[in-house]
Design a protein around this motif. Sequence first.
Motif, PDB file in Angstrom:
ATOM      1  N   LEU A   8       0.775  -1.118   0.157  1.00  0.00           N
ATOM      2  CA  LEU A   8      -0.121  -0.129  -0.026  1.00  0.00           C
ATOM      3  C   LEU A   8       0.828   1.238  -0.036  1.00  0.00           C
ATOM      4  O   LEU A   8       2.080   1.131   0.542  1.00  0.00           O
ATOM      5  CB  LEU A   8      -0.978   0.253   1.165  1.00  0.00           C
ATOM      6  CG  LEU A   8      -1.812  -1.244   1.472  1.00  0.00           C
ATOM      7  CD1 LEU A   8      -2.582  -0.827   2.839  1.00  0.00           C
ATOM      8  CD2 LEU A   8      -2.856  -1.473   0.280  1.00  0.00           C
ATOM      9  N   SER A   9       0.154   2.393  -0.642  1.00  0.00           N
ATOM     10  CA  SER A   9       1.253   3.476  -0.437  1.00  0.00           C
ATOM     11  C   SER A   9       0.997   4.229   1.003  1.00  0.00           C
ATOM     12  O   SER A   9       0.413   3.577   1.878  1.00  0.00           O
ATOM     13  CB  SER A   9       0.296   4.562  -1.244  1.00  0.00           C
ATOM     14  OG  SER A   9      -0.936   4.840  -0.804  1.00  0.00           O
ATOM     15  N   GLN A  10       1.885   4.917   1.347  1.00  0.00           N
ATOM     16  CA  GLN A  10       2.100   5.526   2.616  1.00  0.00           C
ATOM     17  C   GLN A  10       0.745   6.177   3.131  1.00  0.00           C
ATOM     18  O   GLN A  10       0.370   5.866   4.374  1.00  0.00           O
ATOM     19  CB  GLN A  10       3.483   6.621   2.630  1.00  0.00           C
ATOM     20  CG  GLN A  10       3.472   7.097   4.004  1.00  0.00           C
ATOM     21  CD  GLN A  10       4.568   8.189   4.087  1.00  0.00           C
ATOM     22  OE1 GLN A  10       4.819   8.863   3.223  1.00  0.00           O
ATOM     23  NE2 GLN A  10       5.179   8.073   5.119  1.00  0.00           N
ATOM     24  N   ARG A  11       0.080   6.994   2.358  1.00  0.00           N
ATOM     25  CA  ARG A  11      -1.243   7.423   2.533  1.00  0.00           C
ATOM     26  C   ARG A  11      -2.082   6.485   2.959  1.00  0.00           C
ATOM     27  O   ARG A  11      -2.827   6.525   3.815  1.00  0.00           O
ATOM     28  CB  ARG A  11      -1.548   8.412   1.457  1.00  0.00           C
ATOM     29  CG  ARG A  11      -3.120   9.218   1.709  1.00  0.00           C
ATOM     30  CD  ARG A  11      -3.487  10.051   0.727  1.00  0.00           C
ATOM     31  NE  ARG A  11      -4.672  10.505   0.771  1.00  0.00           N
ATOM     32  CZ  ARG A  11      -5.319  11.171  -0.135  1.00  0.00           C
ATOM     33  NH1 ARG A  11      -4.838  11.743  -1.002  1.00  0.00           N
ATOM     34  NH2 ARG A  11      -6.567  11.762   0.262  1.00  0.00           N
ATOM     35  N   PHE A  13      -1.457   4.748   6.503  1.00  0.00           N
ATOM     36  CA  PHE A  13      -1.722   5.679   7.531  1.00  0.00           C
ATOM     37  C   PHE A  13      -3.309   5.748   7.634  1.00  0.00           C
ATOM     38  O   PHE A  13      -3.981   5.890   8.664  1.00  0.00           O
ATOM     39  CB  PHE A  13      -1.183   7.022   7.578  1.00  0.00           C
ATOM     40  CG  PHE A  13       0.192   6.959   7.877  1.00  0.00           C
ATOM     41  CD1 PHE A  13       0.492   6.776   9.383  1.00  0.00           C
ATOM     42  CD2 PHE A  13       1.253   6.687   7.131  1.00  0.00           C
ATOM     43  CE1 PHE A  13       1.754   6.835   9.840  1.00  0.00           C
ATOM     44  CE2 PHE A  13       2.764   6.716   7.507  1.00  0.00           C
ATOM     45  CZ  PHE A  13       2.992   6.716   9.058  1.00  0.00           C
ATOM     46  N   LEU A  14      -3.877   5.690   6.651  1.00  0.00           N
ATOM     47  CA  LEU A  14      -5.529   5.628   6.481  1.00  0.00           C
ATOM     48  C   LEU A  14      -5.979   4.328   7.250  1.00  0.00           C
ATOM     49  O   LEU A  14      -6.902   4.312   8.165  1.00  0.00           O
ATOM     50  CB  LEU A  14      -6.303   5.787   5.028  1.00  0.00           C
ATOM     51  CG  LEU A  14      -7.531   5.672   5.161  1.00  0.00           C
ATOM     52  CD1 LEU A  14      -8.352   6.716   5.896  1.00  0.00           C
ATOM     53  CD2 LEU A  14      -8.157   5.713   3.759  1.00  0.00           C
ATOM     54  N   VAL A  15      -5.335   3.237   6.893  1.00  0.00           N
ATOM     55  CA  VAL A  15      -5.539   2.078   7.439  1.00  0.00           C
ATOM     56  C   VAL A  15      -5.336   2.001   9.070  1.00  0.00           C
ATOM     57  O   VAL A  15      -6.251   1.469   9.944  1.00  0.00           O
ATOM     58  CB  VAL A  15      -4.842   0.854   7.162  1.00  0.00           C
ATOM     59  CG1 VAL A  15      -4.858  -0.684   7.757  1.00  0.00           C
ATOM     60  CG2 VAL A  15      -5.278   0.535   5.484  1.00  0.00           C
ATOM     61  N   LEU A  16      -4.338   2.483   9.316  1.00  0.00           N
ATOM     62  CA  LEU A  16      -3.948   2.937  11.003  1.00  0.00           C
ATOM     63  C   LEU A  16      -5.194   3.528  11.711  1.00  0.00           C
ATOM     64  O   LEU A  16      -5.457   3.199  12.594  1.00  0.00           O
ATOM     65  CB  LEU A  16      -2.754   3.540  10.891  1.00  0.00           C
ATOM     66  CG  LEU A  16      -2.198   4.018  12.231  1.00  0.00           C
ATOM     67  CD1 LEU A  16      -2.093   2.789  13.259  1.00  0.00           C
ATOM     68  CD2 LEU A  16      -0.990   4.692  12.359  1.00  0.00           C
ATOM     69  N   ALA A  17      -5.484   4.553  10.992  1.00  0.00           N
ATOM     70  CA  ALA A  17      -6.562   5.362  11.717  1.00  0.00           C
ATOM     71  C   ALA A  17      -7.868   4.731  11.757  1.00  0.00           C
ATOM     72  O   ALA A  17      -8.784   4.840  12.866  1.00  0.00           O
ATOM     73  CB  ALA A  17      -6.746   6.775  10.727  1.00  0.00           C
ATOM     74  N   ASN A  76       0.782  -6.270   9.652  1.00  0.00           N
ATOM     75  CA  ASN A  76       1.005  -6.667   8.245  1.00  0.00           C
ATOM     76  C   ASN A  76       1.028  -5.491   7.093  1.00  0.00           C
ATOM     77  O   ASN A  76       1.495  -5.455   6.024  1.00  0.00           O
ATOM     78  CB  ASN A  76       0.034  -7.617   7.862  1.00  0.00           C
ATOM     79  CG  ASN A  76       0.120  -9.077   8.344  1.00  0.00           C
ATOM     80  OD1 ASN A  76       0.836  -9.741   7.885  1.00  0.00           O
ATOM     81  ND2 ASN A  76      -0.384  -9.414   9.567  1.00  0.00           N
ATOM     82  N   THR A  77       0.711  -4.394   7.587  1.00  0.00           N
ATOM     83  CA  THR A  77       0.556  -3.303   6.903  1.00  0.00           C
ATOM     84  C   THR A  77       1.937  -2.447   6.839  1.00  0.00           C
ATOM     85  O   THR A  77       2.671  -2.032   5.828  1.00  0.00           O
ATOM     86  CB  THR A  77      -0.557  -2.093   7.143  1.00  0.00           C
ATOM     87  OG1 THR A  77      -2.086  -2.773   7.099  1.00  0.00           O
ATOM     88  CG2 THR A  77      -0.631  -0.953   6.326  1.00  0.00           C
ATOM     89  N   ALA A  92      10.985   0.028  12.133  1.00  0.00           N
ATOM     90  CA  ALA A  92      10.800   1.269  12.904  1.00  0.00           C
ATOM     91  C   ALA A  92       9.630   2.209  12.457  1.00  0.00           C
ATOM     92  O   ALA A  92       8.912   2.657  13.503  1.00  0.00           O
ATOM     93  CB  ALA A  92      11.887   2.158  12.274  1.00  0.00           C
ATOM     94  N   GLU A  93       9.092   1.782  11.121  1.00  0.00           N
ATOM     95  CA  GLU A  93       7.661   2.527  10.956  1.00  0.00           C
ATOM     96  C   GLU A  93       6.532   1.738  11.578  1.00  0.00           C
ATOM     97  O   GLU A  93       5.624   2.368  12.192  1.00  0.00           O
ATOM     98  CB  GLU A  93       7.458   2.360   9.543  1.00  0.00           C
ATOM     99  CG  GLU A  93       6.329   2.988   8.891  1.00  0.00           C
ATOM    100  CD  GLU A  93       6.140   2.859   7.471  1.00  0.00           C
ATOM    101  OE1 GLU A  93       6.000   1.988   7.080  1.00  0.00           O
ATOM    102  OE2 GLU A  93       5.743   4.007   6.822  1.00  0.00           O
TER     103      GLU A  93
END
Length: 481
Positions: free
Chosen positions: A4-7, A10-14, A126-127, A132-133
């Motif tokens: 997935l793209s970085q954007r 972070f949407l999945v994280l949200a 898994n995302t 570190a990220e």
Amino acid sequence: MPELSQRRRFLVLAICCMSLLIVSLDVTALNVALPSMQRELHASTAGLQWTIDAYTLVLASLLMLSGSTADRIGRKRVFMAGLIVFAAGSLLCSLAPNLDSLIAFRMIQAVGGSMLNPVAMSIITNTFTDPAERARAIGVWGGVVGISMSAGPIAGGLLVESVGWRSIFWVNLPVGLAALLLTLRYVPESRAPKARRPDPVGQLLVIALFGSLTYAIIQAPASGAAYVVPFVAVAVAALAGLLWYEPRRAEPLIDLRFFRSVPFSGATVIAISAFASLGGFLFLSTLYLQNVRGYDALHAGLWMLPMAVPTLLCAPLSGRLVGSRGPRLPLLVAGVAMTASAVLLAGFEAETSNVTLFVAYVLFGVGFGFVNAPITNTAVSGMPRAQAGVAAAVASTSRQVGQTLGVAVVGAVLASGVGASSYKDVFVSASVPGWWILVGCGVAVLTLGALTSGRWARRTAERSAERLQAAEVRQPTGVRA
């Protein structure tokens, strides 16, 4: 899972954080509402304990089943089912006519909750594949707990004072619906490459262990030791059964090989200790502020801010420290701060100055803010990605077991001290042993944080991960030798 793209990551994280938010808000808001519920439903101390522990007990019993099921049939599918069941349980809780119904509906809530946090953590693992990220993402995840601790008591206090305690469950409905729709649209499906079979015997043994042990602790003050001895015996037998049966399963519910990793074992015990401290802290603080100091629900919620705000601020910092320097420093800070907080509170009296109380609450918030990220990161780091759901579920189970035991043990100690007297007359003296139990929890976090985060411990984690990975490759279907 596709890259997935970085954007998008972070949407999945949200989206995953939204599930944590409603679960955490529910717990913090409910604690503020306990005195109101006690008055309206005519609940005893044991009844108040069950409104919390019925939820955490079912949650702890089903987390590992949910984690392995999600790895097998699809994490997105199980996550969405959890959102639906949790929202339905919340609606039922808001309509509960009596204490027994409320406890039953809280158990339905917990069935849904068991499908949320460990599965969401597995999705995050898994995302975010870069260590570190991933550590930073877990720090954000931990920060959501701080948000819930900040917003939950205040929102709960406002709702209790203006509408009534039932309204605290309404908050879950719009957030749950939004998370459901966003999950459907943006979260990709993922599952483990090799499906794990169900383990019904192991699941029943886990339920018997947690249920009988918690029941024995909560009922002991009112019913006496003789009454609870059979339940203790069931808990011991269930534990022995797990230790004998699970290693003989090809695909066990609890893979005991995980515990050959010293950091993983340490993270498990630290999670139990830290969340036992949290459960006991919230239970005692809420009853103290409202029943002894005489604050209403809103002002009691505001008094939670000195604890909640440091948790919110320190959790992301802890995640960054774990990513850059490892888990030791955050765990040591957490252990020192939580121990110091409990020592201050163990010596309090009803007339304690606001400054002393404020400092104690701040220290607890700092400690709890630092402890979450190293627990989660240590539990999932180094484990084969195919077992990420199970490893995350063990970590989440440890949290819920800790919170269940914290409320059960501290509540039982308080009930023994209060007896038939009024809370206001004897609460302070009756609660002192409970605060000293929390001191012990803080010392456990500090000691284990130092012992399980060194080079030797990391080597055991590497060896365990290699063995698990090799076993996944060569293990045939059937009983393990």
